[in-house]
Design a protein around this motif. Structure first.
Motif, PDB file in Angstrom:
ATOM      1  N   TYR A 156     -35.244   4.974  -7.889  1.00  8.52           N
ATOM      2  CA  TYR A 156     -34.498   4.068  -8.851  1.00  8.52           C
ATOM      3  C   TYR A 156     -34.990   2.336  -8.431  1.00  8.52           C
ATOM      4  O   TYR A 156     -35.299   1.584  -8.944  1.00  8.52           O
ATOM      5  CB  TYR A 156     -33.028   4.235  -8.899  1.00  8.52           C
ATOM      6  CG  TYR A 156     -32.358   2.932  -9.565  1.00  8.52           C
ATOM      7  CD1 TYR A 156     -32.220   2.805 -11.203  1.00  8.52           C
ATOM      8  CD2 TYR A 156     -31.680   1.961  -8.998  1.00  8.52           C
ATOM      9  CE1 TYR A 156     -31.597   2.148 -11.503  1.00  8.52           C
ATOM     10  CE2 TYR A 156     -31.162   1.070  -9.605  1.00  8.52           C
ATOM     11  CZ  TYR A 156     -31.027   0.788 -11.064  1.00  8.52           C
ATOM     12  OH  TYR A 156     -30.194  -0.001 -11.524  1.00  8.52           O
ATOM     13  N   THR A 157     -34.869   2.274  -7.262  1.00 11.96           N
ATOM     14  CA  THR A 157     -35.017   1.130  -6.541  1.00 11.96           C
ATOM     15  C   THR A 157     -36.655   0.621  -6.690  1.00 11.96           C
ATOM     16  O   THR A 157     -36.755  -0.679  -7.130  1.00 11.96           O
ATOM     17  CB  THR A 157     -34.664   0.714  -4.985  1.00 11.96           C
ATOM     18  OG1 THR A 157     -33.100   1.036  -5.210  1.00 11.96           O
ATOM     19  CG2 THR A 157     -34.792  -0.836  -4.562  1.00 11.96           C
ATOM     20  N   CYS A 158     -37.455   1.284  -6.460  1.00 12.26           N
ATOM     21  CA  CYS A 158     -38.827   1.050  -6.361  1.00 12.26           C
ATOM     22  C   CYS A 158     -39.442   0.760  -7.983  1.00 12.26           C
ATOM     23  O   CYS A 158     -40.007  -0.276  -7.941  1.00 12.26           O
ATOM     24  CB  CYS A 158     -39.564   2.227  -5.893  1.00 12.26           C
ATOM     25  SG  CYS A 158     -39.552   2.248  -4.181  1.00 12.26           S
ATOM     26  N   GLU A 159     -38.606   1.256  -8.876  1.00 15.27           N
ATOM     27  CA  GLU A 159     -38.909   1.129 -10.063  1.00 15.27           C
ATOM     28  C   GLU A 159     -38.380  -0.221 -10.616  1.00 15.27           C
ATOM     29  O   GLU A 159     -39.160  -1.086 -11.385  1.00 15.27           O
ATOM     30  CB  GLU A 159     -38.407   2.313 -11.147  1.00 15.27           C
ATOM     31  CG  GLU A 159     -38.509   2.109 -12.611  1.00 15.27           C
ATOM     32  CD  GLU A 159     -38.061   3.288 -13.475  1.00 15.27           C
ATOM     33  OE1 GLU A 159     -38.240   2.807 -14.772  1.00 15.27           O
ATOM     34  OE2 GLU A 159     -37.625   4.370 -12.881  1.00 15.27           O
ATOM     35  N   LYS A 160     -37.256  -0.399 -10.314  1.00 16.41           N
ATOM     36  CA  LYS A 160     -36.458  -1.737 -10.641  1.00 16.41           C
ATOM     37  C   LYS A 160     -37.356  -2.963 -10.284  1.00 16.41           C
ATOM     38  O   LYS A 160     -37.348  -3.920 -10.874  1.00 16.41           O
ATOM     39  CB  LYS A 160     -35.059  -1.482 -10.269  1.00 16.41           C
ATOM     40  CG  LYS A 160     -34.210  -0.979 -11.270  1.00 16.41           C
ATOM     41  CD  LYS A 160     -34.048  -1.496 -12.714  1.00 16.41           C
ATOM     42  CE  LYS A 160     -32.967  -0.792 -13.402  1.00 16.41           C
ATOM     43  NZ  LYS A 160     -32.931  -1.475 -14.647  1.00 16.41           N
ATOM     44  N   LEU A 161     -37.568  -2.892  -8.901  1.00 13.71           N
ATOM     45  CA  LEU A 161     -38.081  -3.923  -7.947  1.00 13.71           C
ATOM     46  C   LEU A 161     -39.674  -4.006  -7.951  1.00 13.71           C
ATOM     47  O   LEU A 161     -40.094  -4.909  -7.419  1.00 13.71           O
ATOM     48  CB  LEU A 161     -37.242  -4.041  -6.667  1.00 13.71           C
ATOM     49  CG  LEU A 161     -35.958  -4.043  -6.519  1.00 13.71           C
ATOM     50  CD1 LEU A 161     -35.743  -3.996  -5.391  1.00 13.71           C
ATOM     51  CD2 LEU A 161     -35.428  -5.057  -7.406  1.00 13.71           C
ATOM     52  N   LYS A 162     -40.402  -2.955  -8.673  1.00 11.36           N
ATOM     53  CA  LYS A 162     -41.592  -2.739  -8.450  1.00 11.36           C
ATOM     54  C   LYS A 162     -42.316  -2.923  -6.989  1.00 11.36           C
ATOM     55  O   LYS A 162     -43.104  -3.818  -6.663  1.00 11.36           O
ATOM     56  CB  LYS A 162     -42.411  -3.901  -9.454  1.00 11.36           C
ATOM     57  CG  LYS A 162     -41.626  -3.988 -10.855  1.00 11.36           C
ATOM     58  CD  LYS A 162     -42.076  -2.585 -11.674  1.00 11.36           C
ATOM     59  CE  LYS A 162     -41.645  -2.700 -12.909  1.00 11.36           C
ATOM     60  NZ  LYS A 162     -41.415  -1.617 -13.501  1.00 11.36           N
ATOM     61  N   GLU A 208     -33.720  -9.706  -2.059  1.00 14.36           N
ATOM     62  CA  GLU A 208     -33.130  -9.583  -3.328  1.00 14.36           C
ATOM     63  C   GLU A 208     -31.933 -10.192  -3.680  1.00 14.36           C
ATOM     64  O   GLU A 208     -31.103 -10.029  -2.470  1.00 14.36           O
ATOM     65  CB  GLU A 208     -33.451  -8.170  -3.889  1.00 14.36           C
ATOM     66  CG  GLU A 208     -34.713  -7.652  -3.951  1.00 14.36           C
ATOM     67  CD  GLU A 208     -35.451  -8.199  -5.333  1.00 14.36           C
ATOM     68  OE1 GLU A 208     -35.050  -8.863  -6.112  1.00 14.36           O
ATOM     69  OE2 GLU A 208     -36.924  -8.249  -4.950  1.00 14.36           O
ATOM     70  N   SER A 221     -27.611  -7.589  -7.484  1.00 13.49           N
ATOM     71  CA  SER A 221     -28.300  -7.145  -8.434  1.00 13.49           C
ATOM     72  C   SER A 221     -28.175  -5.767  -9.154  1.00 13.49           C
ATOM     73  O   SER A 221     -27.861  -5.383 -10.149  1.00 13.49           O
ATOM     74  CB  SER A 221     -29.823  -7.856  -8.291  1.00 13.49           C
ATOM     75  OG  SER A 221     -30.234  -6.890  -7.038  1.00 13.49           O
ATOM     76  N   ILE A 222     -28.442  -4.936  -8.102  1.00 15.94           N
ATOM     77  CA  ILE A 222     -28.376  -3.251  -8.104  1.00 15.94           C
ATOM     78  C   ILE A 222     -27.607  -2.439  -7.215  1.00 15.94           C
ATOM     79  O   ILE A 222     -27.928  -1.339  -7.140  1.00 15.94           O
ATOM     80  CB  ILE A 222     -29.704  -2.717  -8.338  1.00 15.94           C
ATOM     81  CG1 ILE A 222     -30.656  -3.112  -7.454  1.00 15.94           C
ATOM     82  CG2 ILE A 222     -30.447  -3.290 -10.054  1.00 15.94           C
ATOM     83  CD1 ILE A 222     -32.101  -2.312  -7.340  1.00 15.94           C
ATOM     84  N   GLU A 253     -25.380   0.256  -8.823  1.00 14.37           N
ATOM     85  CA  GLU A 253     -26.007   1.126  -9.392  1.00 14.37           C
ATOM     86  C   GLU A 253     -26.606   2.237  -8.242  1.00 14.37           C
ATOM     87  O   GLU A 253     -26.688   3.200  -8.468  1.00 14.37           O
ATOM     88  CB  GLU A 253     -27.142   0.428 -10.076  1.00 14.37           C
ATOM     89  CG  GLU A 253     -26.598   0.123 -11.531  1.00 14.37           C
ATOM     90  CD  GLU A 253     -26.081  -1.568 -11.512  1.00 14.37           C
ATOM     91  OE1 GLU A 253     -25.739  -2.129 -11.983  1.00 14.37           O
ATOM     92  OE2 GLU A 253     -26.091  -1.965 -10.258  1.00 14.37           O
TER      93      GLU A 253
END
Length: 228
Positions: free
Chosen positions: A30-36, A79, A83-84, A87
């Motif tokens: 999830y984190t890698c997708e959100k933060l690229k 970050e 932010s997340i 989640e």
């Protein structure tokens, strides 16, 4: 005569370690997708966050708080910690709660105790909120007579304060009590030093204690009184 059995929860009544790794991987995805970012970068930040939290807080329940791990992970990644983080935290625990199952014959042991009027306690090193959620999800809340978490005592096993508190709640003395868990130090040697009987829930044998690999073995021990 055994009047009460005290169980550790994680990796005793259900298998935790594999679920924990899976849950962290869910957070990672999830984190890698959100933060690229790459997975390697996430794990570097997460591992540091976990270590820093434990080093700062020591042997207290909040040192296991996954929201602290998530917040600090985001801070390590430069970050916004708001932010997340929530989640990430919810993704982790939703995976654990969705996939956790009682270990083989654990329910049979709880039923045996109820039939035999043996009190059942949970003594666990974690925060009370998530342990309540786990116990309810496992469907065993109706079998448990008392719970003590390190959050309410302020220190973790094998500190005797933990054992004092759960025995007070169950209204039994050490000689009448059996403690069972996966940690040799916290769930076996500590309780034995305190004066309780103890069984190590482990596939490893140790000359300092008696071990079981399956709760069916515990049934046989209780029925036959085969304690070392």
């Amino acid at each position: 005569m055994i009047k009460a059995i005290i169980f550790d929860l994680d990796d005793t009544l259900y298998s935790y370690n594999e679920l924990n790794e899976q849950g962290i991987n869910e957070i990672c995805n999830y984190t890698c997708e959100k933060l690229k970012i790459e997975k390697e970068k996430f794990y570097e930040a997460f591992d540091k966050a976990k270590k820093d939290v434990k080093d700062t807080l020591g042997d207290v329940a909040s040192s296991h708080n996954r929201l602290l791990y998530c917040q600090n992970t985001l801070e390590n990644l430069k970050e916004n910690p708001f932010s997340i983080a929530l989640e990430m935290y919810e993704i982790y625990w939703q995976h654990i709660l969705k996939n956790m199952k009682l270990n083989v014959n654990a329910l049979e042991i709880l039923k045996f105790c109820k039939r035999g009027k043996i009190k059942i306690g949970i003594c666990t090193d974690l925060t009370v909120h998530i342990q309540h959620r786990k116990i309810r999800k496992l469907g065993i809340d109706g079998y448990i007579d008392a719970i003590v978490t390190s959050e309410e005592v302020g220190i973790e096993k094998p500190n005797f304060k933990m054992y004092n508190r759960i025995l007070e709640k169950l209204d039994v003395i050490p000689e009448e009590t059996l403690f069972i868990g996966d940690s040799l130090k916290k769930d076996v040697l500590g309780p034995m030093k305190y004066g309780m009987k103890a069984l190590w829930y482990s596939k490893i044998n140790n000359n300092k204690c008696q071990s079981i690999q399956d709760f069916n073995e515990l049934l046989e021990i209780l029925e036959n009184g085969r304690f070392k």
